[in-house]
Design a protein around this motif. Structure first.
Motif, short mmCIF file in Angstrom:
data_model
loop_
_atom_site.label_atom_id
_atom_site.label_comp_id
_atom_site.label_asym_id
_atom_site.label_seq_id
_atom_site.Cartn_x
_atom_site.Cartn_y
_atom_site.Cartn_z
N UNK A 159 0.83 -1.21 0.00
CA UNK A 159 0.00 0.00 0.00
C UNK A 159 0.87 1.26 0.00
N UNK A 160 1.92 1.25 0.79
CA UNK A 160 2.80 2.42 0.89
C UNK A 160 3.76 2.53 -0.30
N UNK A 185 8.76 2.50 9.34
CA UNK A 185 8.75 2.76 7.89
C UNK A 185 7.89 3.97 7.56
N UNK A 186 6.78 4.11 8.25
CA UNK A 186 5.89 5.25 7.98
C UNK A 186 6.59 6.57 8.30
N UNK A 187 7.31 6.61 9.40
CA UNK A 187 8.01 7.85 9.77
C UNK A 187 9.10 8.21 8.78
N UNK A 188 9.64 7.20 8.09
CA UNK A 188 10.73 7.44 7.13
C UNK A 188 10.24 7.77 5.73
N UNK A 189 8.93 7.66 5.50
CA UNK A 189 8.41 7.91 4.15
C UNK A 189 8.59 9.37 3.75
N UNK A 190 8.97 9.57 2.49
CA UNK A 190 9.15 10.94 1.97
C UNK A 190 8.26 11.19 0.75
N UNK A 218 -4.22 2.52 9.42
CA UNK A 218 -3.70 1.51 10.34
C UNK A 218 -4.81 0.58 10.81
N UNK A 219 -6.06 1.04 10.80
CA UNK A 219 -7.18 0.17 11.16
C UNK A 219 -7.25 -1.03 10.23
N UNK A 220 -7.16 -0.77 8.93
CA UNK A 220 -7.23 -1.86 7.95
C UNK A 220 -6.06 -2.82 8.09
#
Length: 363
Positions: free
Chosen positions: A23-24, A72-77, A194-196
């Motif tokens: 997804x990301x 990983x989410x915090x590192x996304x740009x 994050x729910x999914x």
């Protein structure tokens, strides 16, 4: 360096991380967790034979699905949608549903696998461990490896006398989710959050893939099966950003009321046990289980192990709730009371916890 996910299709939490990576739009390769991979990579890196484990693009080793995804989410740009809803009530609900998927749906997930599809599951474990062996040898290997997992269902509360309650609760949840997904692509609207990813772990790796549970889902809840397939295999269509009105779909309320009446009373009791243990063992890392306690499901009382880790997931919910401004907090408290989740308002928090491999320690 390529991001590498060490996991398996049969693994509950690998399904959660794999769906998020897709997804990301984070490029990755997946390496099957064979006996050699456990011996040469996983155990030396994290000190325990556990999956999923992820090696990120910087070479860091990450363990625990929530830690992996949040890091990983915090590192996304990129300019894609954020994992967490931007509005306060939706984020609260998303964190609640992640905890529900991680810590409660493990009961039906383990029950259906080990009650109905025991031999199939053991063959799956054997194939994961020794992919080059014959089917006969894989089953023999799986029968040895899967013993701890096969006992998990009863430890988690799906004892023989609780089977009717476990199955009734899950089948009713399926119906509630099916009605929701008939109207909405994802849990909070058109975008996965994050729910999914909290729910995809059990609903893909166990309750969609396993033969008996998978047949049940496809026959009783085709909209849930469609959501599983899209989120896990082709999640690009679930990236349309949510609007900013902070509303919760009406069709999701039955699921949230179920979460409140099933899981929260048990979590309150776990908190009391954990607080008492921490007072007697100051500064110590908590064991993975602290005996057992009673819980209620569909009017039946059962017994399940006390898992301190569950409170780290509840702590994430409480941190968000306690960080809201006054107006948002009043609205959140009203919503929680409306769905029967007032236990989260005055939750008996233990001393602050930090994730520690497969359990927790004082922060």
């Amino acid at each position: 360096m390529t991001t590498t996910l060490y996991g398996a299709e049969v693994s509950y939490f690998t399904g959660k991380v794999r769906a998020y990576l897709r997804w990301a739009a984070i490029p990755f390769e997946e390496v099957l967790s064979t006996a050699d991979v456990y011996r040469q990579v996983i155990v030396p890196a994290v000190g325990a034979p556990v999956i999923p484990v992820l090696r990120d693009g910087n070479g860091r080793i990450l363990q625990d699905s929530t830690v992996i995804i949040e890091t990983l989410e915090q590192a996304r740009t990129d300019d894609g949608p954020a994992l967490h809803p931007a509005t306060p009530l939706r984020k609260l609900v998303a964190l609640m549903l992640e905890a529900y998927g991680d810590e409660w749906l493990v009961i039906p997930a383990m029950h259906y696998r080990w009650f109905y599809d025991r031999d199939w599951a053991m063959a799956e474990f054997g194939a994961m461990n020794a992919p080059d062996e014959s089917a006969e040898n894989q089953l023999a290997i799986g029968q040895k490896l899967a013993v701890p997992f096969s006992r998990a269902a009863t430890l988690l509360g799906a004892t023989e006398d609780m089977v009717p309650a476990v199955e009734t609760a899950y089948e009713n949840l399926l119906a509630e989710l099916d009605a929701h997904f008939a109207e909405h692509p994802a849990l909070l609207g058109g975008q996965a959050t994050i729910a999914d990813f909290g729910l995809i772990g059990p609903l893909y790796a166990h309750l969609y893939r396993d033969p008996t549970a998978g047949k049940l889902m496809r026959e009783r809840a085709p909209n849930v099966a469609r959501w599983v397939e899209q989120l896990h295999f082709e999640p690009g269509g679930l990236r349309a950003p949510l609007d900013d009105n902070d509303s919760i779909p009406e069709t999701l309320l039955p699921v949230l009321k179920r979460l409140a009446r099933e899981m929260l009373p048990a979590m309150v009791d776990v908190a009391h046990h954990v607080r008492a243990w921490m007072a007697e063992h100051p500064g110590e890392t908590l064991p993975r289980a602290l005996g057992s306690h009673a819980f209620t499901l569909e009017g039946r009382e059962g017994s399940r192990i006390i898992r301190p880790y569950s409170l780290w997931m509840i702590q994430r919910v409480r941190d968000h709730l306690n960080g809201l401004d006054a107006d948002s907090r009043r609205r959140a408290d009203t919503f929680l009371r409306d769905i029967g989740a007032e236990a989260l308002i005055d939750f008996p928090d233990p001393p602050r916890l930090a994730q520690q491999k497969l359990t927790v320690r004082p922060a």
